[in-house]
Enzyme design. Structure first.
Site, PDB file in Angstrom:
ATOM      1  N   LEU A   1       0.866  -1.293  -0.049  1.00 51.90           N
ATOM      2  CA  LEU A   1      -0.016   0.104   0.009  1.00 51.90           C
ATOM      3  C   LEU A   1       0.843   1.342  -0.045  1.00 51.90           C
ATOM      4  CD1 LEU A   1      -2.583  -1.434   2.582  1.00 51.90           C
ATOM      5  CD2 LEU A   1      -3.010  -0.937   0.256  1.00 51.90           C
ATOM      6  N   PRO A   2       0.140   2.399  -0.322  1.00 53.70           N
ATOM      7  CA  PRO A   2       1.252   3.533  -0.511  1.00 53.70           C
ATOM      8  C   PRO A   2       1.808   4.186   1.000  1.00 53.70           C
ATOM      9  CG  PRO A   2      -1.018   3.921  -1.527  1.00 53.70           C
ATOM     10  CD  PRO A   2      -1.297   2.626  -0.719  1.00 53.70           C
TER      11      PRO A   2
ATOM     12  N   THR B   1       6.463   0.470   2.088  1.00 58.05           N
ATOM     13  CA  THR B   1       7.314   1.236   2.934  1.00 58.05           C
ATOM     14  C   THR B   1       6.594   2.411   3.662  1.00 58.05           C
ATOM     15  OG1 THR B   1       9.060   1.027   1.001  1.00 58.05           O
ATOM     16  CG2 THR B   1       9.126   2.785   2.660  1.00 58.05           C
TER      17      THR B   1
ATOM     18  N   LYS C   1      15.235  -0.483   5.812  1.00 55.36           N
ATOM     19  CA  LYS C   1      14.978  -0.007   4.430  1.00 55.36           C
ATOM     20  C   LYS C   1      14.960   1.586   4.345  1.00 55.36           C
ATOM     21  CE  LYS C   1      12.413   1.360   0.674  1.00 55.36           C
ATOM     22  NZ  LYS C   1      12.559   1.088  -0.702  1.00 55.36           N
TER      23      LYS C   1
ATOM     24  N   LYS D   1       9.717  10.605  -0.131  1.00 47.47           N
ATOM     25  CA  LYS D   1       8.997   9.939   0.717  1.00 47.47           C
ATOM     26  C   LYS D   1       9.774   9.205   1.738  1.00 47.47           C
ATOM     27  CE  LYS D   1       6.260   6.076   1.332  1.00 47.47           C
ATOM     28  NZ  LYS D   1       5.589   4.766   0.810  1.00 47.47           N
TER      29      LYS D   1
HETATM   30  P1  NAD Z   1       0.832   2.260  -6.209  1.00 44.57           P
HETATM   31  O1  NAD Z   1       0.162   3.705  -5.839  1.00 44.57           O
HETATM   32  O2  NAD Z   1       1.283   2.050  -7.607  1.00 44.57           O
HETATM   33  O3  NAD Z   1       0.015   1.335  -5.557  1.00 44.57           O
HETATM   34  C1  NAD Z   1      -0.857   1.298  -4.356  1.00 44.57           C
HETATM   35  C2  NAD Z   1      -1.973   0.584  -4.629  1.00 44.57           C
HETATM   36  O4  NAD Z   1      -2.763   0.418  -3.429  1.00 44.57           O
HETATM   37  C3  NAD Z   1      -2.832   1.396  -5.614  1.00 44.57           C
HETATM   38  O5  NAD Z   1      -3.469   0.448  -6.700  1.00 44.57           O
HETATM   39  C4  NAD Z   1      -4.139   1.624  -4.587  1.00 44.57           C
HETATM   40  O6  NAD Z   1      -5.246   1.616  -5.296  1.00 44.57           O
HETATM   41  C5  NAD Z   1      -3.905   0.624  -3.670  1.00 44.57           C
HETATM   42  N1  NAD Z   1      -4.736   1.036  -2.382  1.00 44.57           N
HETATM   43  C6  NAD Z   1      -4.615   2.195  -1.740  1.00 44.57           C
HETATM   44  N2  NAD Z   1      -5.466   2.395  -0.622  1.00 44.57           N
HETATM   45  C7  NAD Z   1      -6.145   1.004  -0.521  1.00 44.57           C
HETATM   46  C8  NAD Z   1      -6.657   0.253   0.328  1.00 44.57           C
HETATM   47  N3  NAD Z   1      -7.517   1.188   1.415  1.00 44.57           N
HETATM   48  N4  NAD Z   1      -7.555  -0.801  -0.024  1.00 44.57           N
HETATM   49  C9  NAD Z   1      -6.887  -1.664  -1.026  1.00 44.57           C
HETATM   50  N5  NAD Z   1      -6.237  -0.955  -1.902  1.00 44.57           N
HETATM   51  C10 NAD Z   1      -5.586   0.273  -1.754  1.00 44.57           C
HETATM   52  O7  NAD Z   1       2.374   2.203  -5.596  1.00 44.57           O
HETATM   53  P2  NAD Z   1       3.384   1.419  -5.906  1.00 44.57           P
HETATM   54  O8  NAD Z   1       4.461   2.261  -6.472  1.00 44.57           O
HETATM   55  O9  NAD Z   1       2.907  -0.129  -5.942  1.00 44.57           O
HETATM   56  O10 NAD Z   1       4.088   1.353  -4.279  1.00 44.57           O
HETATM   57  C11 NAD Z   1       3.444   0.592  -3.120  1.00 44.57           C
HETATM   58  C12 NAD Z   1       4.457   0.693  -1.994  1.00 44.57           C
HETATM   59  O11 NAD Z   1       5.992   0.286  -2.333  1.00 44.57           O
HETATM   60  C13 NAD Z   1       4.876   2.328  -1.290  1.00 44.57           C
HETATM   61  O12 NAD Z   1       4.873   2.235   0.092  1.00 44.57           O
HETATM   62  C14 NAD Z   1       6.237   2.561  -1.954  1.00 44.57           C
HETATM   63  O13 NAD Z   1       6.769   3.510  -1.215  1.00 44.57           O
HETATM   64  C15 NAD Z   1       6.873   1.191  -1.987  1.00 44.57           C
HETATM   65  N6  NAD Z   1       7.791   1.121  -3.054  1.00 44.57           N
HETATM   66  C16 NAD Z   1       7.794   1.432  -4.245  1.00 44.57           C
HETATM   67  C17 NAD Z   1       8.699   1.134  -5.165  1.00 44.57           C
HETATM   68  C18 NAD Z   1       8.520   1.753  -6.664  1.00 44.57           C
HETATM   69  O14 NAD Z   1       9.518   1.918  -7.438  1.00 44.57           O
HETATM   70  N7  NAD Z   1       7.364   2.289  -7.067  1.00 44.57           N
HETATM   71  C19 NAD Z   1       9.992   0.911  -4.762  1.00 44.57           C
HETATM   72  C20 NAD Z   1      10.188   0.330  -3.447  1.00 44.57           C
HETATM   73  C21 NAD Z   1       9.258   0.443  -2.677  1.00 44.57           C
END
Ligand code: NAD
Length: 299
Positions: free
Chosen positions: A65-66, A94, A169, A244
């Site tokens: 999740l975000p 994260t 992390k 972030k």
């Molecule tokens: P994203 O925004 O693409 O995906 C998050 C998903 O969560 C979305 O599809 C959203 O609709 C869903 N969501 C939000 N609230 C919700 C709820 N209450 N119930 C169900 N679904 C819900 O983000 P991402 O890029 O996939 O990143 C996710 C996590 O991974 C974050 O914490 C980010 O910091 C971490 N991260 C991302 C990367 C990257 O390169 N994108 C790398 C390492 C870590």
């Protein structure tokens, strides 16, 4: 084969869930986004009507999740009240260390086992099953989580008790942000001093200034291995996500009363770069703000 509930199938979660399906797990997916659910269905997940429906009867629950507020509410409303007592709960998002510790405590109070397991590696690593997981929780929780995490990663490492995965992390990413800024300003100075940048790379990459930011992810186009610098800083790890992580690191440093002047400087610089419109650019693109060419490029 296990029944896995997967909540949050965005940029990262989508590929991770697909890798669980490919490993033979039965994956029940839930996301608030229809688009994310359509993609998950195409990848072989079954779609649950609610997060609670996905969780009921699952052997493992994985969330991606975000931010902390999403993790808190999803666990309080949908995961903790509905998970089986022997299920392993794994949060890969994260988030801040304090929230990770609180949610794990709430799960434990309900008789459940939870670990935090944030990842290193971006969307390509999530799709390719080559993430590195840093896991915080009990030895028993780690052993159970490892079986589920293995098909999604190239390394699964036990960092310590609850919250330690998040701590590892953000410490790693604070170091990465600070060394990237230092690498960028070093190349800008080398150029200002009339050095050929490839020659400087050849020297410094074999001298004591060497770092991952220089030799694996050089911010200068045409120097070192191929990186986002060679594609106008598109793709890679977005500056907004680096910001972030730096903010999470500064929040944790405040709570722990730790002195982190370099992390704080990196946070300030990435905030400026994001304000200037660099949020979607790879984090190494900050070199264009440091060498002053960003404004020229933006017209
Ligand atoms: P994203 O925004 O693409 O995906 C998050 C998903 O969560 C979305 O599809 C959203 O609709 C869903 N969501 C939000 N609230 C919700 C709820 N209450 N119930 C169900 N679904 C819900 O983000 P991402 O890029 O996939 O990143 C996710 C996590 O991974 C974050 O914490 C980010 O910091 C971490 N991260 C991302 C990367 C990257 O390169 N994108 C790398 C390492 C870590």
């Amino acid at each position: 084969m296990s029944k896995v509930a997967f909540i949050g199938l965005g940029n990262m979660g989508g590929g991770m869930a697909a890798n669980l399906v490919n490993a033979g797990h039965e994956v029940a997916a839930f996301d608030l986004s229809e688009e994310a659910l359509d993609r998950a269905k195409g990848n072989g997940c079954t779609i649950a009507k609610t997060a609670a429906d996905a969780v009921k009867g699952a052997d493992a629950v994985v969330t991606m999740l975000p931010a902390g507020k999403h993790v808190s509410s999803v666990y309080a409303e949908s995961v903790i009240p509905h998970a089986s007592k022997d299920a392993i709960l794994i949060d890969c998002s994260t988030i801040d260390v304090a929230t990770a510790r609180q949610v794990a405590k709430d799960a434990e109070a309900a008789g459940l086992t939870m670990v935090d397991a944030p990842v290193s590696g971006g969307i390509a690593a999530a799709d390719g099953g080559t993430l590195t997981f840093m896991v915080g929780g009990s030895a028993d929780g780690f052993a159970k989580a490892q079986l589920i995490l293995d098909p999604m990663g190239k390394a699964v490492i036990h960092a310590g008790d609850a919250g330690s995965g998040q701590a590892a992390k953000i410490c790693n990413n604070m170091l990465l942000g600070a060394t990237m800024v230092a690498t960028c300003e070093t190349f800008a100075l080398a150029e200002a001093l009339g050095l050929d940048l490839q020659t400087f790379y050849d020297i410094s990459s074999q001298a004591s200034g060497q770092s991952w930011s220089m030799t694996s992810y050089c911010p200068v186009p045409g120097v070192g291995p191929e990186t986002p610098a060679d594609h106008d800083y598109d793709g890679g790890f977005a500056a907004a996500l680096m910001l972030k992580d730096l903010r999470l690191a500064m929040q944790a440093a405040d709570n722990a009363e730790a002195y982190t002047p370099m992390g704080s400087a990196a946070e300030e610089l990435y905030a400026r770069f994001v304000d200037l419109g660099g949020e979607r650019k790879d984090f190494s693109g900050i070199i264009k703000m440091i060498d002053d060419s960003w404004d020229d490029d933006q017209g």
